[in-house]
Write an enzyme that holds these catalytic residues in place. Structure first.
Site, PDB file in Angstrom:
ATOM      1  N   LYS A   1      47.240  44.765  35.947  1.00  0.00           N
ATOM      2  CA  LYS A   1      45.900  45.298  36.168  1.00  0.00           C
ATOM      3  C   LYS A   1      45.422  46.130  34.980  1.00  0.00           C
ATOM      4  O   LYS A   1      46.201  46.669  34.210  1.00  0.00           O
ATOM      5  CB  LYS A   1      45.864  46.104  37.469  1.00  0.00           C
ATOM      6  CG  LYS A   1      45.925  45.215  38.701  1.00  0.00           C
ATOM      7  CD  LYS A   1      45.721  45.986  39.972  1.00  0.00           C
ATOM      8  CE  LYS A   1      45.646  45.044  41.179  1.00  0.00           C
ATOM      9  NZ  LYS A   1      45.556  45.800  42.448  1.00  0.00           N
TER      10      LYS A   1
ATOM     11  N   ARG B   1      53.675  43.577  44.924  1.00  0.00           N
ATOM     12  CA  ARG B   1      52.976  42.301  44.697  1.00  0.00           C
ATOM     13  C   ARG B   1      52.854  42.101  43.194  1.00  0.00           C
ATOM     14  O   ARG B   1      52.137  42.846  42.517  1.00  0.00           O
ATOM     15  CB  ARG B   1      51.602  42.334  45.360  1.00  0.00           C
ATOM     16  CG  ARG B   1      50.832  41.025  45.260  1.00  0.00           C
ATOM     17  CD  ARG B   1      49.464  41.160  45.935  1.00  0.00           C
ATOM     18  NE  ARG B   1      48.732  39.905  45.924  1.00  0.00           N
ATOM     19  CZ  ARG B   1      47.966  39.478  44.924  1.00  0.00           C
ATOM     20  NH1 ARG B   1      47.837  40.213  43.834  1.00  0.00           N
ATOM     21  NH2 ARG B   1      47.327  38.322  45.006  1.00  0.00           N
TER      22      ARG B   1
END
Length: 267
Positions: free
Chosen positions: A209, A245
């Site tokens: 991210k 995740r």
């Protein structure tokens, strides 16, 4: 939880696994690398993305991805905010629905409850179509990001329970990078233990991210963010996360294994 996006436009691997053969091979790779859960998504959650119709999402995940993972005894999660897609996925053998909308539609919880599945509720404020960018939120968007996220997520959990879902089938995801800037995401990681008061399993998804870039000034491309991903995963594990995740399953599992070994040696 290993990520498999069967989409043309996901921020990290969009288009790579859209062909059925490539998607099936990716399921095998994730499981060989040690994933316990395979999270299959047929709708991109990148900033500004428009909702994908139910039929199109179902067509993307219809290929025998769920069955392929189930045959190898993996838990299958499907990343969707659409109740119709959730019902289809659960009827095909998925057992978890991963919702990035903070339960904008309570029918999603009813679909999961009817099938006896589990629901991951990720904290978010509004749909992805209204998100300006990853890690792009004003600094004053939250009074106290941990308290605000916990309160808003708790309201979503209450809606899920009112819709028939059992409390112990609901998983908390703080939503790193979604309607949050890098400082917000770092605070959530740093103070993850405070979410123990929610009494829910915790899933954290830091993988590749952009808060990693904004916090470190490195890793411009998503595939260049492995180091930051691993550091965030280790911090999340120390903070009590139950599920991570990630895209890079083998590398993260190796880092976690060494982290545990070092802790055992110190003890």
């Amino acid at each position: 939880m290993g990520v498999l996006n069967v989409t043309p436009d996901s921020f990290s691997d969009g288009g790579r696994y859209l062909p059925p053969g490539a998607a099936k091979r990716r399921v095998d790779e994730l499981l060989e690398e040690g994933a316990d859960i395979v999270d299959i998504g047929g709708e991109s959650t990148r900033p500004g993305s428009s909702p994908v119709p139910s039929a199109e999402q179902i067509e993307r995940i219809r290929h025998p991805l769920i069955h392929a993972a189930r045959e190898r005894r993996a838990v299958v999660s499907v990343d969707t905010t659409d109740p119709a897609v959730a019902r289809y996925a659960l009827s095909e053998g998925a057992s978890v629905i991963n919702d990035v909308s903070c339960l904008a539609d309570t029918e999603l919880a009813r679909a999961v409850a009817d099938a006896g599945g589990a629901l991951v509720i990720m904290h978010a404020r509004g749909p992805m179509s209204k998100m300006r960018g990853y890690s792009d939120a004003p600094g004053d968007a939250y009074h106290d990001v941990v308290a605000d996220v916990g309160r808003e997520w708790g309201a979503a959990r209450d809606r899920a329970i009112e819709s028939g879902l059992a409390r112990d089938e609901i998983v908390f995801d703080p939503g790193l990078g979604y309607m949050k800037n890098a400082a917000h995401s770092l605070a959530l990681l740093r103070r993850l233990l405070e979410f123990a008061s929610l009494e829910a399993p915790v899933l954290v998804g830091p993988s590749r991210k952009s808060f990693i870039v904004k916090a470190t000034g490195t890793g411009a491309a998503p595939e260049e963010r492995l180091g930051g991903t691993i550091a965030a995963c280790l911090a999340a594990a120390e903070g009590g996360a139950h599920i991570l995740r990630v895209h890079d399953v083998a590398e993260v599992k190796q880092a976690l294994a060494l982290h545990r070994a070092l802790g055992e040696a110190h003890a």
